[in-house]
Design an enzyme around this catalytic site. Structure first.
Site, PDB file in Angstrom:
ATOM      1  N   LYS A  47      61.264  64.046 -22.274  1.00  0.00           N
ATOM      2  CA  LYS A  47      60.751  64.123 -23.584  1.00  0.00           C
ATOM      3  C   LYS A  47      62.048  64.448 -24.748  1.00  0.00           C
ATOM      4  O   LYS A  47      61.893  64.243 -25.758  1.00  0.00           O
ATOM      5  CB  LYS A  47      60.194  65.440 -23.747  1.00  0.00           C
ATOM      6  CG  LYS A  47      59.039  65.667 -22.862  1.00  0.00           C
ATOM      7  CD  LYS A  47      58.201  67.173 -22.792  1.00  0.00           C
ATOM      8  CE  LYS A  47      57.353  67.369 -21.953  1.00  0.00           C
ATOM      9  NZ  LYS A  47      56.829  68.618 -21.558  1.00  0.00           N
ATOM     10  N   GLY A  48      63.250  64.752 -24.234  1.00  0.00           N
ATOM     11  CA  GLY A  48      64.485  65.054 -24.915  1.00  0.00           C
ATOM     12  C   GLY A  48      64.630  63.885 -26.372  1.00  0.00           C
ATOM     13  O   GLY A  48      65.095  64.459 -27.311  1.00  0.00           O
ATOM     14  N   ASP A 104      68.996  61.408 -25.138  1.00  0.00           N
ATOM     15  CA  ASP A 104      69.298  62.461 -26.038  1.00  0.00           C
ATOM     16  C   ASP A 104      70.781  62.820 -25.504  1.00  0.00           C
ATOM     17  O   ASP A 104      71.680  63.082 -26.524  1.00  0.00           O
ATOM     18  CB  ASP A 104      68.567  63.852 -25.892  1.00  0.00           C
ATOM     19  CG  ASP A 104      68.114  63.917 -24.369  1.00  0.00           C
ATOM     20  OD1 ASP A 104      68.661  63.297 -23.518  1.00  0.00           O
ATOM     21  OD2 ASP A 104      67.268  64.931 -23.861  1.00  0.00           O
ATOM     22  N   ASP A 107      75.350  64.001 -19.369  1.00  0.00           N
ATOM     23  CA  ASP A 107      76.032  64.865 -18.917  1.00  0.00           C
ATOM     24  C   ASP A 107      76.824  64.096 -17.636  1.00  0.00           C
ATOM     25  O   ASP A 107      77.971  63.802 -17.792  1.00  0.00           O
ATOM     26  CB  ASP A 107      75.222  66.186 -18.479  1.00  0.00           C
ATOM     27  CG  ASP A 107      76.071  67.515 -17.994  1.00  0.00           C
ATOM     28  OD1 ASP A 107      77.354  67.118 -17.889  1.00  0.00           O
ATOM     29  OD2 ASP A 107      75.402  68.307 -17.743  1.00  0.00           O
ATOM     30  N   LYS A 135      78.680  64.347 -23.128  1.00  0.00           N
ATOM     31  CA  LYS A 135      79.607  65.677 -22.660  1.00  0.00           C
ATOM     32  C   LYS A 135      80.898  65.048 -22.399  1.00  0.00           C
ATOM     33  O   LYS A 135      81.111  63.936 -21.767  1.00  0.00           O
ATOM     34  CB  LYS A 135      79.051  66.384 -21.793  1.00  0.00           C
ATOM     35  CG  LYS A 135      77.596  67.110 -21.782  1.00  0.00           C
ATOM     36  CD  LYS A 135      77.528  68.675 -21.841  1.00  0.00           C
ATOM     37  CE  LYS A 135      76.336  69.133 -22.354  1.00  0.00           C
ATOM     38  NZ  LYS A 135      75.904  69.962 -21.021  1.00  0.00           N
ATOM     39  N   VAL A 156      73.593  72.945 -24.428  1.00  0.00           N
ATOM     40  CA  VAL A 156      73.114  72.922 -25.729  1.00  0.00           C
ATOM     41  C   VAL A 156      71.544  72.710 -26.006  1.00  0.00           C
ATOM     42  O   VAL A 156      70.881  72.276 -25.048  1.00  0.00           O
ATOM     43  CB  VAL A 156      73.944  71.704 -26.695  1.00  0.00           C
ATOM     44  CG1 VAL A 156      75.346  72.001 -26.886  1.00  0.00           C
ATOM     45  CG2 VAL A 156      73.500  70.466 -26.031  1.00  0.00           C
ATOM     46  N   ASP A 162      65.852  70.979 -24.895  1.00  0.00           N
ATOM     47  CA  ASP A 162      65.309  72.359 -24.588  1.00  0.00           C
ATOM     48  C   ASP A 162      65.644  73.267 -23.671  1.00  0.00           C
ATOM     49  O   ASP A 162      66.428  72.776 -23.087  1.00  0.00           O
ATOM     50  CB  ASP A 162      63.670  71.964 -24.376  1.00  0.00           C
ATOM     51  CG  ASP A 162      63.829  71.496 -22.659  1.00  0.00           C
ATOM     52  OD1 ASP A 162      64.513  70.749 -22.266  1.00  0.00           O
ATOM     53  OD2 ASP A 162      62.991  72.067 -22.004  1.00  0.00           O
TER      54      ASP A 162
END
Ligand code: 5GP
Length: 183
Positions: A47-48, A104, A107, A135, A156, A162
């Site tokens: 969803k991000g 989004d 990482d 990141k 974050v 979220d």
């Protein structure tokens, strides 16, 4: 009660609303130039990415199309295991399409690596990625053509990101200093 006032779990702003707005415009303008002859299919990873994708798409002055997929990773909420499952697949056939994946955050890069392998097998004409946040020290991913911001390795939230489904509607990106399942 409001979203941000007196929330002890929210740390400092990592990327401000203004910085996101300016950078999204720049990325959109670059994408419009790069894809002028081959309008892209934007693939958002739910969803991000929905907030970033919405703003980015309106910064691209081209006839773009949209599709979405959702993935879930096995493992804890803070670390990706690299084993990813497709929860919602695309509606479109990617054969011959110029696919631009909108992410989004990257990482470890494991989720993205899985996605790219999966999408590449569907024979797109081209495949590239636009990620809002990356990141620091992430393994290099060749397809990562457009990056909004490189940020420290903190966890974050905001602007689509979220914790337990909260904070996605923050207008900026903030460090999260609370427990991983806030009440
Ligand atoms: P990766 O596979 O690159 O390690 O992790 C990617 C996914 O982990 C992202 O799509 C996102 O769902 C989640 N993730 C990684 N870092 C963060 C973070 O700092 N905040 C939030 N909210 N999610 C993150």
């Amino acid at each position: 009660m409001t979203l941000t006032t007196d929330d002890p779990n929210l740390g400092p702003v990592v990327v401000s609303e203004e910085a996101i707005r300016d950078r999204t415009k720049e990325l959109g303008a670059r994408i419009a130039v790069d894809y002028a002859a081959r309008p892209p299919l934007l693939v958002g990873v739910l969803k991000g990415a929905f907030v970033f994708m919405s703003d980015l798409a309106r910064a691209i002055d081209l006839p773009v199309e949209f599709d979405f997929m959702a993935v879930a990773s096995y493992g804890s909420s803070t670390r990706t295991s690299g084993v990813v499952r497709i929860v919602k697949d695309l509606d479109s056939d990617l054969t011959g399409r110029h696919v631009l994946v909108v992410e989004d955050i990257v990482d470890s890069g494991l989720t993205l690596a899985f996605l790219l392998r999966n999408l590449a097998a569907r024979h797109p004409a081209s495949l590239a990625v636009c990620a809002l946040l990356v990141k620091e020290l992430e393994p290099s991913v060749d397809e990562l053509a457009y990056v909004g911001f490189r940020i420290p390795r903190d966890f974050v939230v905001g602007y689509g990101l979220d914790v337990a489904e909260r904070y996605r509607n923050l207008s900026c990106v903030r460090r999260y200093d609370g427990p991983m399942s806030p009440g």
